[in-house]
Design an enzyme around this catalytic site. Structure first.
Site, PDB file in Angstrom:
ATOM      1  N   TYR A  29      61.144 132.621  59.937  1.00 45.98           N
ATOM      2  CA  TYR A  29      60.875 133.530  61.052  1.00 45.98           C
ATOM      3  C   TYR A  29      61.979 133.337  62.096  1.00 45.98           C
ATOM      4  O   TYR A  29      61.744 132.979  63.242  1.00 45.98           O
ATOM      5  CB  TYR A  29      59.478 133.323  61.644  1.00 45.98           C
ATOM      6  CG  TYR A  29      58.895 134.625  62.134  1.00 45.98           C
ATOM      7  CD1 TYR A  29      58.475 135.597  61.233  1.00 45.98           C
ATOM      8  CD2 TYR A  29      58.835 134.925  63.491  1.00 45.98           C
ATOM      9  CE1 TYR A  29      57.990 136.816  61.675  1.00 45.98           C
ATOM     10  CE2 TYR A  29      58.345 136.137  63.944  1.00 45.98           C
ATOM     11  CZ  TYR A  29      57.923 137.071  63.033  1.00 45.98           C
ATOM     12  OH  TYR A  29      57.447 138.278  63.472  1.00 45.98           O
ATOM     13  N   HIS A  31      65.191 133.204  64.587  1.00 45.61           N
ATOM     14  CA  HIS A  31      65.626 133.820  65.842  1.00 45.61           C
ATOM     15  C   HIS A  31      67.006 133.257  66.175  1.00 45.61           C
ATOM     16  O   HIS A  31      67.577 132.478  65.397  1.00 45.61           O
ATOM     17  CB  HIS A  31      64.600 133.549  66.950  1.00 45.61           C
ATOM     18  CG  HIS A  31      64.220 132.092  67.077  1.00 45.61           C
ATOM     19  ND1 HIS A  31      65.144 131.112  67.390  1.00 45.61           N
ATOM     20  CD2 HIS A  31      63.048 131.453  66.909  1.00 45.61           C
ATOM     21  CE1 HIS A  31      64.539 129.953  67.433  1.00 45.61           C
ATOM     22  NE2 HIS A  31      63.261 130.121  67.133  1.00 45.61           N
ATOM     23  N   GLU A  32      67.511 133.651  67.342  1.00 44.28           N
ATOM     24  CA  GLU A  32      68.874 133.251  67.715  1.00 44.28           C
ATOM     25  C   GLU A  32      69.055 131.734  67.786  1.00 44.28           C
ATOM     26  O   GLU A  32      70.164 131.237  67.644  1.00 44.28           O
ATOM     27  CB  GLU A  32      69.279 133.890  69.042  1.00 44.28           C
ATOM     28  CG  GLU A  32      69.867 135.290  68.900  1.00 44.28           C
ATOM     29  CD  GLU A  32      71.108 135.344  67.985  1.00 44.28           C
ATOM     30  OE1 GLU A  32      72.015 134.510  68.151  1.00 44.28           O
ATOM     31  OE2 GLU A  32      71.156 136.234  67.119  1.00 44.28           O
ATOM     32  N   HIS A  34      67.748 129.452  65.655  1.00 43.28           N
ATOM     33  CA  HIS A  34      68.096 129.058  64.284  1.00 43.28           C
ATOM     34  C   HIS A  34      69.495 129.546  63.933  1.00 43.28           C
ATOM     35  O   HIS A  34      70.277 128.817  63.311  1.00 43.28           O
ATOM     36  CB  HIS A  34      67.139 129.705  63.275  1.00 43.28           C
ATOM     37  CG  HIS A  34      65.689 129.370  63.457  1.00 43.28           C
ATOM     38  ND1 HIS A  34      64.770 130.291  63.902  1.00 43.28           N
ATOM     39  CD2 HIS A  34      65.003 128.225  63.229  1.00 43.28           C
ATOM     40  CE1 HIS A  34      63.570 129.730  63.938  1.00 43.28           C
ATOM     41  NE2 HIS A  34      63.678 128.477  63.544  1.00 43.28           N
ATOM     42  N   GLN A  58      53.578 118.557  57.838  1.00 39.66           N
ATOM     43  CA  GLN A  58      53.810 118.291  59.266  1.00 39.66           C
ATOM     44  C   GLN A  58      52.817 119.035  60.156  1.00 39.66           C
ATOM     45  O   GLN A  58      52.898 118.949  61.380  1.00 39.66           O
ATOM     46  CB  GLN A  58      55.254 118.606  59.661  1.00 39.66           C
ATOM     47  CG  GLN A  58      55.632 120.070  59.663  1.00 39.66           C
ATOM     48  CD  GLN A  58      57.129 120.252  59.810  1.00 39.66           C
ATOM     49  OE1 GLN A  58      57.917 119.904  58.936  1.00 39.66           O
ATOM     50  NE2 GLN A  58      57.550 120.806  60.938  1.00 39.66           N
ATOM     51  N   GLN A 145      68.210 121.051  69.893  1.00 44.59           N
ATOM     52  CA  GLN A 145      67.708 120.230  71.009  1.00 44.59           C
ATOM     53  C   GLN A 145      66.322 120.715  71.454  1.00 44.59           C
ATOM     54  O   GLN A 145      65.592 119.994  72.119  1.00 44.59           O
ATOM     55  CB  GLN A 145      68.720 120.290  72.166  1.00 44.59           C
ATOM     56  CG  GLN A 145      68.325 119.577  73.445  1.00 44.59           C
ATOM     57  CD  GLN A 145      68.178 118.070  73.272  1.00 44.59           C
ATOM     58  OE1 GLN A 145      68.662 117.488  72.305  1.00 44.59           O
ATOM     59  NE2 GLN A 145      67.491 117.428  74.203  1.00 44.59           N
ATOM     60  N   SER A 182      61.306 130.484  70.235  1.00 48.08           N
ATOM     61  CA  SER A 182      60.462 129.762  69.288  1.00 48.08           C
ATOM     62  C   SER A 182      59.778 130.787  68.400  1.00 48.08           C
ATOM     63  O   SER A 182      59.388 131.858  68.874  1.00 48.08           O
ATOM     64  CB  SER A 182      59.405 128.945  70.044  1.00 48.08           C
ATOM     65  OG  SER A 182      58.371 128.550  69.155  1.00 48.08           O
TER      66      SER A 182
HETATM   67  P1  AMP Z   1      61.846 125.368  63.000  1.00 45.03           P
HETATM   68  O1  AMP Z   1      62.016 126.578  62.132  1.00 45.03           O
HETATM   69  O2  AMP Z   1      60.974 125.598  64.188  1.00 45.03           O
HETATM   70  O3  AMP Z   1      61.491 124.130  62.223  1.00 45.03           O
HETATM   71  O4  AMP Z   1      63.286 125.084  63.612  1.00 45.03           O
HETATM   72  C1  AMP Z   1      64.392 124.839  62.776  1.00 45.03           C
HETATM   73  C2  AMP Z   1      65.508 124.273  63.608  1.00 45.03           C
HETATM   74  O5  AMP Z   1      65.881 125.222  64.610  1.00 45.03           O
HETATM   75  C3  AMP Z   1      65.117 122.992  64.336  1.00 45.03           C
HETATM   76  O6  AMP Z   1      66.208 122.065  64.267  1.00 45.03           O
HETATM   77  C4  AMP Z   1      64.877 123.465  65.733  1.00 45.03           C
HETATM   78  O7  AMP Z   1      65.092 122.471  66.720  1.00 45.03           O
HETATM   79  C5  AMP Z   1      65.906 124.572  65.861  1.00 45.03           C
HETATM   80  N1  AMP Z   1      65.511 125.490  66.940  1.00 45.03           N
HETATM   81  C6  AMP Z   1      64.313 126.098  67.094  1.00 45.03           C
HETATM   82  N2  AMP Z   1      64.289 126.819  68.237  1.00 45.03           N
HETATM   83  C7  AMP Z   1      65.502 126.650  68.819  1.00 45.03           C
HETATM   84  C8  AMP Z   1      66.089 127.119  70.029  1.00 45.03           C
HETATM   85  N3  AMP Z   1      65.447 127.916  70.872  1.00 45.03           N
HETATM   86  N4  AMP Z   1      67.355 126.742  70.303  1.00 45.03           N
HETATM   87  C9  AMP Z   1      68.035 125.911  69.452  1.00 45.03           C
HETATM   88  N5  AMP Z   1      67.531 125.433  68.307  1.00 45.03           N
HETATM   89  C10 AMP Z   1      66.287 125.792  67.988  1.00 45.03           C
END
Ligand code: AMP
Length: 277
Positions: A29, A31-32, A34, A58, A145, A182
């Site tokens: 899913y 976004h910018e 990722h 998790q 981060q 997010s």
């Molecule tokens: P997730 O899909 O939520 O597991 O995120 C995958 C990766 O993308 C993780 O390393 C997150 O920290 C990173 N990530 C998620 N949201 C952001 C964001 N707004 N800015 C930078 N990195 C992000």
């Protein structure tokens, strides 16, 4: 971009890649936020592998595993546009076959903050990231981060287990009004979406206070708490002013700190953070 599902296929495709391999693990899913990781990986590495896996281990039973948003077709298109070479989308059965019973745990830094609220979360993260690292064997791995504690935990694990992988942590990508991107923002209705800006507003206020000379950890936490509590739609779960590497809470005057929080907006749990100093 080639999309693969199984570990044998992944290993076969990985073997064909020459030069440095960058890896971007995600739950999809996209976004910018990722995509910023994927772009950086494409700039720095000869080939880039991304994974999309909503990792069941998790999530606690009470959490949003079943409703976690998914859109593989759109995600694939976005990753291809950025220049990712391989997309790996394992199934839960592939990652956790019947009889699965092996776990990777990191100790102290997983006990606080997110780990205190979500006691089984990081065991799931470190286990799946280990499995992903073992299969992809990247030279560099990219994390955001946004999940500050996750970045600390992964760095610790890579160091402790001698993974020959450089961990690169990329800055938080935000909406113009400050809300950290997010996948879970999609759960917010328009009023909640507006209220959710209080997270970044409160962190920015604490950063401004820090820059103006307020270095007392307790007062920085209190300032953030006061601003968030003034927003009736948002309930603070925790607010922390911690050492950026050990994640231990700081007291008295601080030189450098990770200010981080989790809050509920309706049923949606959001996290955000900022480093000062
Ligand atoms: P997730 O899909 O939520 O597991 O995120 C995958 C990766 O993308 C993780 O390393 C997150 O920290 C990173 N990530 C998620 N949201 C952001 C964001 N707004 N800015 C930078 N990195 C992000």
């Amino acid at each position: 971009m080639k999309t693969i599902t199984t570990i044998p296929e992944l290993r076969a495709e990985r073997a064909k890649l020459n030069g440095s391999v960058g890896f971007v693990p995600t739950m999809g899913y996209l976004h910018e936020g990722h995509l910023s990781l994927a772009r950086r990986a494409c700039e720095e590495c000869a080939s880039v592998v991304a994974s999309i896996f909503v990792n069941p281990t998790q999530f606690a039973p009470s959490e949003d595993l079943a409703s976690y948003p998914r859109d593989l077709a759109r995600d694939s298109r976005l990753l291809e546009e950025v220049g990712v070479n391989l997309l790996w989308t394992p199934t839960p059965d592939e990652m956790y076959a019947e009889g699965y019973q092996t776990w990777v745990t990191v100790d102290e830094v997983t006990k606080v903050l997110e780990g205190a609220s979500r006691p089984t979360h990081f065991r799931g993260v470190t286990t799946v990231v280990t499995k992903l690292f073992n299969a992809v064997q990247p030279q560099k791995a990219y994390f955001g981060q946004k999940d500050a504690q996750q970045a600390v935990v992964i760095r610790r694990m890579v160091q402790d287990l001698n993974f020959p992988i450089e961990v690169i942590v990329c800055p938080i990508v935000r909406e113009p009004d400050g809300l950290a991107l997010s996948s879970r923002n999609t759960y917010l209705n328009p009023d909640q979406r507006q209220a959710a800006t209080v997270l970044s507003r409160s962190l920015n206020a604490a950063r401004d206070a820090f820059l103006a000379g307020e270095h007392d950890a307790h007062k920085l936490r209190a300032l953030i708490t006061e601003i968030v509590n003034a927003e009736p739609m948002v309930t603070l779960e925790y607010i922390s002013c911690a050492h950026p590497d050990t994640l231990q809470e700081l007291h008295g005057a601080v030189e450098r700190a990770l200010l981080s929080m989790a809050a509920r907006v309706g049923k949606t749990r959001l996290i955000d953070n900022i480093v000062v100093g």
